[in-house]
Design a protein around this motif. Sequence first.
Motif, PDB file in Angstrom:
ATOM      1  N   ALA A 179       2.443  -2.397  -0.496  1.00 24.26           N
ATOM      2  CA  ALA A 179       1.362  -3.380  -0.595  1.00 24.26           C
ATOM      3  C   ALA A 179       1.842  -4.786  -0.256  1.00 24.26           C
ATOM      4  O   ALA A 179       1.083  -5.600   0.292  1.00 24.26           O
ATOM      5  N   ALA A 180       3.100  -5.073  -0.560  1.00 27.28           N
ATOM      6  CA  ALA A 180       3.630  -6.417  -0.332  1.00 27.28           C
ATOM      7  C   ALA A 180       4.139  -6.630   1.083  1.00 27.28           C
ATOM      8  O   ALA A 180       4.370  -7.767   1.498  1.00 27.28           O
ATOM      9  N   SER A 181       4.300  -5.556   1.843  1.00 24.46           N
ATOM     10  CA  SER A 181       4.854  -5.658   3.192  1.00 24.46           C
ATOM     11  C   SER A 181       3.760  -5.955   4.217  1.00 24.46           C
ATOM     12  O   SER A 181       2.775  -5.221   4.301  1.00 24.46           O
ATOM     13  N   ALA A 182       3.938  -7.011   4.979  1.00 28.45           N
ATOM     14  CA  ALA A 182       2.962  -7.363   6.003  1.00 28.45           C
ATOM     15  C   ALA A 182       2.888  -6.299   7.086  1.00 28.45           C
ATOM     16  O   ALA A 182       1.826  -6.042   7.660  1.00 28.45           O
ATOM     17  N   SER A 183       4.018  -5.648   7.359  1.00 26.45           N
ATOM     18  CA  SER A 183       4.066  -4.636   8.418  1.00 26.45           C
ATOM     19  C   SER A 183       3.811  -3.224   7.885  1.00 26.45           C
ATOM     20  O   SER A 183       3.635  -2.288   8.657  1.00 26.45           O
ATOM     21  N   GLY A 184       3.814  -3.093   6.557  1.00 25.19           N
ATOM     22  CA  GLY A 184       3.659  -1.765   5.975  1.00 25.19           C
ATOM     23  C   GLY A 184       4.949  -0.969   5.986  1.00 25.19           C
ATOM     24  O   GLY A 184       4.938   0.240   5.751  1.00 25.19           O
ATOM     25  N   GLU A 185       6.055  -1.627   6.255  1.00 29.12           N
ATOM     26  CA  GLU A 185       7.351  -0.950   6.319  1.00 29.12           C
ATOM     27  C   GLU A 185       8.239  -1.379   5.151  1.00 29.12           C
ATOM     28  O   GLU A 185       8.136  -2.509   4.654  1.00 29.12           O
ATOM     29  N   PHE A 186       9.096  -0.489   4.728  1.00 30.73           N
ATOM     30  CA  PHE A 186      10.103  -0.792   3.717  1.00 30.73           C
ATOM     31  C   PHE A 186      11.211   0.239   3.855  1.00 30.73           C
ATOM     32  O   PHE A 186      11.019   1.285   4.487  1.00 30.73           O
ATOM     33  N   SER A 187      12.358  -0.038   3.259  1.00 28.34           N
ATOM     34  CA  SER A 187      13.483   0.895   3.348  1.00 28.34           C
ATOM     35  C   SER A 187      13.616   1.675   2.047  1.00 28.34           C
ATOM     36  O   SER A 187      13.167   1.225   0.981  1.00 28.34           O
ATOM     37  N   THR A 188      14.218   2.835   2.143  1.00 24.57           N
ATOM     38  CA  THR A 188      14.446   3.616   0.929  1.00 24.57           C
ATOM     39  C   THR A 188      15.418   2.887   0.005  1.00 24.57           C
ATOM     40  O   THR A 188      15.345   3.052  -1.224  1.00 24.57           O
ATOM     41  N   ARG A 189      16.299   2.078   0.576  1.00 24.35           N
ATOM     42  CA  ARG A 189      17.215   1.309  -0.268  1.00 24.35           C
ATOM     43  C   ARG A 189      16.432   0.329  -1.125  1.00 24.35           C
ATOM     44  O   ARG A 189      16.748   0.154  -2.314  1.00 24.35           O
ATOM     45  N   GLU A 190      15.418  -0.321  -0.538  1.00 24.18           N
ATOM     46  CA  GLU A 190      14.584  -1.245  -1.307  1.00 24.18           C
ATOM     47  C   GLU A 190      13.872  -0.516  -2.444  1.00 24.18           C
ATOM     48  O   GLU A 190      13.736  -1.051  -3.551  1.00 24.18           O
ATOM     49  N   VAL A 191      13.415   0.686  -2.174  1.00 22.63           N
ATOM     50  CA  VAL A 191      12.738   1.471  -3.207  1.00 22.63           C
ATOM     51  C   VAL A 191      13.706   1.795  -4.331  1.00 22.63           C
ATOM     52  O   VAL A 191      13.378   1.655  -5.520  1.00 22.63           O
ATOM     53  N   CYS A 192      14.906   2.225  -3.965  1.00 27.31           N
ATOM     54  CA  CYS A 192      15.908   2.579  -4.980  1.00 27.31           C
ATOM     55  C   CYS A 192      16.249   1.365  -5.847  1.00 27.31           C
ATOM     56  O   CYS A 192      16.350   1.477  -7.082  1.00 27.31           O
ATOM     57  N   ASP A 193      16.415   0.208  -5.212  1.00 32.45           N
ATOM     58  CA  ASP A 193      16.732  -1.008  -5.968  1.00 32.45           C
ATOM     59  C   ASP A 193      15.603  -1.368  -6.922  1.00 32.45           C
ATOM     60  O   ASP A 193      15.834  -1.725  -8.082  1.00 32.45           O
ATOM     61  N   ALA A 194      14.360  -1.274  -6.420  1.00 38.18           N
ATOM     62  CA  ALA A 194      13.205  -1.640  -7.243  1.00 38.18           C
ATOM     63  C   ALA A 194      12.996  -0.669  -8.398  1.00 38.18           C
ATOM     64  O   ALA A 194      12.581  -1.059  -9.493  1.00 38.18           O
ATOM     65  N   ALA A 195      13.267   0.611  -8.152  1.00 36.20           N
ATOM     66  CA  ALA A 195      13.055   1.625  -9.182  1.00 36.20           C
ATOM     67  C   ALA A 195      14.271   1.810 -10.084  1.00 36.20           C
ATOM     68  O   ALA A 195      14.171   2.462 -11.140  1.00 36.20           O
ATOM     69  N   GLY A 196      15.411   1.256  -9.673  1.00 32.88           N
ATOM     70  CA  GLY A 196      16.631   1.408 -10.464  1.00 32.88           C
ATOM     71  C   GLY A 196      17.195   2.810 -10.419  1.00 32.88           C
ATOM     72  O   GLY A 196      17.708   3.323 -11.422  1.00 32.88           O
ATOM     73  N   VAL A 197      17.103   3.450  -9.238  1.00 38.30           N
ATOM     74  CA  VAL A 197      17.636   4.807  -9.085  1.00 38.30           C
ATOM     75  C   VAL A 197      18.588   4.833  -7.891  1.00 38.30           C
ATOM     76  O   VAL A 197      18.631   3.897  -7.093  1.00 38.30           O
ATOM     77  N   THR A 198      19.314   5.915  -7.761  1.00 40.61           N
ATOM     78  CA  THR A 198      20.216   6.079  -6.630  1.00 40.61           C
ATOM     79  C   THR A 198      19.499   6.809  -5.489  1.00 40.61           C
ATOM     80  O   THR A 198      18.476   7.472  -5.705  1.00 40.61           O
ATOM     81  N   ALA A 199      20.057   6.710  -4.293  1.00 41.45           N
ATOM     82  CA  ALA A 199      19.464   7.384  -3.138  1.00 41.45           C
ATOM     83  C   ALA A 199      19.387   8.899  -3.335  1.00 41.45           C
ATOM     84  O   ALA A 199      18.360   9.513  -3.014  1.00 41.45           O
ATOM     85  N   PRO A 200      20.438   9.543  -3.862  1.00 44.06           N
ATOM     86  CA  PRO A 200      20.331  10.993  -4.078  1.00 44.06           C
ATOM     87  C   PRO A 200      19.167  11.377  -4.992  1.00 44.06           C
ATOM     88  O   PRO A 200      18.552  12.424  -4.809  1.00 44.06           O
ATOM     89  N   THR A 201      18.865  10.513  -5.973  1.00 43.29           N
ATOM     90  CA  THR A 201      17.736  10.797  -6.874  1.00 43.29           C
ATOM     91  C   THR A 201      16.423  10.759  -6.104  1.00 43.29           C
ATOM     92  O   THR A 201      15.557  11.632  -6.264  1.00 43.29           O
ATOM     93  N   LEU A 202      16.266   9.743  -5.250  1.00 43.89           N
ATOM     94  CA  LEU A 202      15.040   9.644  -4.445  1.00 43.89           C
ATOM     95  C   LEU A 202      14.887  10.863  -3.543  1.00 43.89           C
ATOM     96  O   LEU A 202      13.806  11.465  -3.480  1.00 43.89           O
ATOM     97  N   TYR A 203      15.963  11.233  -2.860  1.00 44.78           N
ATOM     98  CA  TYR A 203      15.877  12.364  -1.933  1.00 44.78           C
ATOM     99  C   TYR A 203      15.700  13.690  -2.665  1.00 44.78           C
ATOM    100  O   TYR A 203      15.083  14.618  -2.132  1.00 44.78           O
ATOM    101  N   HIS A 204      16.210  13.770  -3.889  1.00 47.57           N
ATOM    102  CA  HIS A 204      16.018  14.986  -4.688  1.00 47.57           C
ATOM    103  C   HIS A 204      14.533  15.206  -4.977  1.00 47.57           C
ATOM    104  O   HIS A 204      14.038  16.339  -4.922  1.00 47.57           O
ATOM    105  N   HIS A 205      13.810  14.129  -5.264  1.00 46.50           N
ATOM    106  CA  HIS A 205      12.397  14.245  -5.628  1.00 46.50           C
ATOM    107  C   HIS A 205      11.466  14.326  -4.422  1.00 46.50           C
ATOM    108  O   HIS A 205      10.414  14.978  -4.494  1.00 46.50           O
ATOM    109  N   PHE A 206      11.834  13.680  -3.312  1.00 46.62           N
ATOM    110  CA  PHE A 206      10.882  13.566  -2.199  1.00 46.62           C
ATOM    111  C   PHE A 206      11.392  14.086  -0.864  1.00 46.62           C
ATOM    112  O   PHE A 206      10.619  14.142   0.096  1.00 46.62           O
TER     113      PHE A 206
END
Length: 246
Positions: A24-51
Amino acid sequence: MTREASPAQRTRALIIDAAADLLAASASGEFSTREVCDAAGVTAPTLYHHFGDKDGLLREVAADRFSRYLTRKQALETTGDPVEDFRRGWDMHVEFGVANPALYNIMYGRRIEGRTTPADHAHAVLVTMMRDLERAGRLRMPTGTAADMVASAAVGVTLHLIRTRAAADDHLSALVRDAVTAAVISPPTVPGAASVTPQLARAAAQLEAEMPHGSVGTLRASEATLLREWLTQLSVLGRMAGGAPS
């Protein structure tokens, strides 16, 4: 009573919320998985495990947010008028898209492989509405054709409003909505209406059948739509009176 969410469910929801906020905050509608991990306080393996991957995450974000919207929409009581319910549904669809442009673009502007998308779910709901109209004798065309026509128009208008940064209540949406309504939904039959002769019913049906094959003089599109609606009414009244075109 709803069971308390498990740690895995809470983590999953946390990642979805973080991704939705970034989207919602991205003007281009793009974001990185690293940004998601930082915002959610999780590691990349956790994100990939779920999605699985970023597309999997985007699909789940769209499904979650659209499910919330659909729950609100379906909670509304019907007005008792299928045309008014249709118009209200159209307006809510456009408002959702304009208010969530990046999310709407994921749903309708790009193809994400995998499980059924929110757009597919929305279309299934639309088909159900068209079937209800068909059972009520109010649909002018086959259910599938009607649903495809409505979906094409609503999505096209919404994407246009997003692209041009127009408001959801822009007059274009109302114009297209009303034109589609007239083309898809027939007027209710009127008890005690004056009878129509078989000859007039046949003439109305023949003229209506010819209209798509050429322009109608100097009539504007809105006038041609109104003429077609009148011809349909004459044909319907003729059938009610036992004068169905042969």
